[in-house]
Design an enzyme around this catalytic site. Sequence first.
Site, mmCIF file in Angstrom:
data_model
loop_
_atom_site.group_PDB
_atom_site.id
_atom_site.type_symbol
_atom_site.label_atom_id
_atom_site.label_comp_id
_atom_site.label_asym_id
_atom_site.label_seq_id
_atom_site.Cartn_x
_atom_site.Cartn_y
_atom_site.Cartn_z
ATOM 1 N N GLU A 2 0.865 -1.182 0.000
ATOM 2 C CA GLU A 2 0.000 0.000 0.000
ATOM 3 C C GLU A 2 0.905 1.236 0.000
ATOM 4 O O GLU A 2 1.806 1.331 0.834
ATOM 5 C CB GLU A 2 -0.885 0.008 1.245
ATOM 6 C CG GLU A 2 -1.827 -1.166 1.342
ATOM 7 C CD GLU A 2 -2.558 -1.182 2.668
ATOM 8 O OE1 GLU A 2 -3.451 -0.334 2.859
ATOM 9 O OE2 GLU A 2 -2.223 -2.025 3.515
ATOM 10 N N ARG A 52 4.916 -13.012 9.543
ATOM 11 C CA ARG A 52 5.565 -11.738 9.257
ATOM 12 C C ARG A 52 6.850 -11.637 10.067
ATOM 13 O O ARG A 52 7.077 -12.407 11.009
ATOM 14 C CB ARG A 52 4.638 -10.573 9.590
ATOM 15 C CG ARG A 52 4.316 -10.430 11.067
ATOM 16 C CD ARG A 52 3.334 -9.302 11.316
ATOM 17 N NE ARG A 52 3.872 -8.033 10.889
ATOM 18 C CZ ARG A 52 3.153 -6.918 10.781
ATOM 19 N NH1 ARG A 52 1.861 -6.934 11.038
ATOM 20 N NH2 ARG A 52 3.712 -5.787 10.409
ATOM 21 N N LYS A 77 3.195 0.627 10.349
ATOM 22 C CA LYS A 77 3.313 1.871 9.577
ATOM 23 C C LYS A 77 2.751 3.044 10.352
ATOM 24 O O LYS A 77 3.248 4.169 10.251
ATOM 25 C CB LYS A 77 2.583 1.728 8.236
ATOM 26 C CG LYS A 77 3.372 0.999 7.167
ATOM 27 C CD LYS A 77 2.637 1.085 5.847
ATOM 28 C CE LYS A 77 3.388 0.372 4.747
ATOM 29 N NZ LYS A 77 2.658 0.426 3.465
#
Length: 561
Positions: free
Chosen positions: A38, A263, A273
Amino acid sequence: MSDSKETYKGSNFIRNIIIKDLEEGKNEGRVHTRFPPEPNGYLHIGHAKSICLNFGMAEEFGGMCNLRFDDTNPLKEDTEYVESIRRDVKWLGFDWEDREYFASDYFGKFYEYAIQLVKDGYAYVDDLTAEEIRQHRGSLTEAGKESPFRNRSAEENLDLLERMRKGEFKDGEKVLRAKIDMSSPNINMRDPVIYRIAHAEHHNTGGEWCIYPMYDFAHGLEDSIEGITHSLCTLEFEDHRPLYDWFLEKLGVYHPQQIEFARLNLTNTVMSKRKLLKLVQDKYVNGWDDPRMPTIAGLRRRGFTPESIRMFTDIIGVSKSNSIIEYSLLENCLRDDLNKRAHRRMAVLDPLKMVIVNYPEGQEELLEAENNPENEADGKRMIPFGRELYIEREDFMENPPKKYFRLSPGGEIRLKHAYYVKCVDVIKDADGNVTEVHCTYDPASRGGWTEDGRKVKGTSHWVSAKHAVKCEVRMYDNLFTRENPDDVEEGKDFTANINPDSLKITECWGEPALAEAVEFTSFQFMRQGYFVADPDTTKEKPVFNRTVSLKDSWAKEQQKS
């Protein structure tokens, strides 16, 4: 792509799935992956794992990997992030060729799919507010409650959706929801929102749209449109997979396989983020590329190499279990890489003046030194030597303890690449602080060796006082004092654990060659660690960031050599 074929050569469950699919002839023998960031922030080390996995798997099996920007939220996205993502992926050594896509490329197609779901009775326009939708959703132990607008006719829903599309309603006034099962044990299946209204300028489509698809709706459709075979996602998407499958099945389109992996989590840092953005916006750091940040841009400025990051992702592997990796493992990968490629230089961070009293005044000479003892092909360099030098202050002690092998009154050491010197006098200021050491040198020991085979145990690095270049040195450390930055007292957030000493700026005196350093060039400052030329560096004012310290064993070996 240098060395990229070495990525993910070890066994892992994703590779095994792909091998089995190929053996069974699934997907007509194709392997097609994608990296779908993104564009709402800079990529970090966790994304690097996904990049190496997706591009690595595609390359290993002769397939393709797309770079796709999931730009479905114009409120948080920016072209700055798009450009940074391109730059970071290329820097890591990967090439998507002509396969760069945006979710916004498919907005028209997504809208057609939404209309199809409405017509087929699988979606409806809801007037509930976001808070009311949350209240209706239920909990893990309690079923959700159906919206009073859930059973609108297809005709009414199509009319309302078109009016949403034309901009007749305000943000949040209406949403389009999938009509699935409000009693599902998987909360993601309880009539999720698939379109919301946002009167916002999009970085790619401008003002063309005022309704935007949610990621869960767009994700599988993007994969389907692009012909992706293996959609590799992190574990938080595991509970979203039934929704991924549901959209593709109800629409009757090509169905890729979603596979989840753990992850990357690192000690002493944050990967969210949202938290990284807070660090930037609240000026805890100096931008996304601050060398204390775990962003790829920050790691690059810190002095990390693409090879070291790929090595790191290879070592940690791919699994289905979440874990926290020690930051020191990433540092060790960097040391292993820089040891082979970084040129050696001498730099003195805390200078003490040395005067060689029996060296002729006005005389100078050039001494030969290898650029990298690990790689003969890197050649040699010439270092100026003269009567007055700088050594590290810690390399001299007036009243040393036993087994102290540095310089002391009457003691002898070897100057790296130069001569044996013996301390014959000490000069102090009015407060009794040592300001100079006076030494004699043995002319027969040029290069650090003597014909009589005499040996000394201590070796010091040095620079010529006359020729040394003053450099700015930025000494970086962990940004957080705790391995888990979120471990805080009630009422505080992760910023309470920020290390106040994560950056110290000082000066050093270095070899003249350091004035010619080009940005992002790495060096090993002897006994000090690895440093990289910062983009701020100039010939007039060289600037270096400390990348990582030397291993203790390496430092000890250098003292002996």
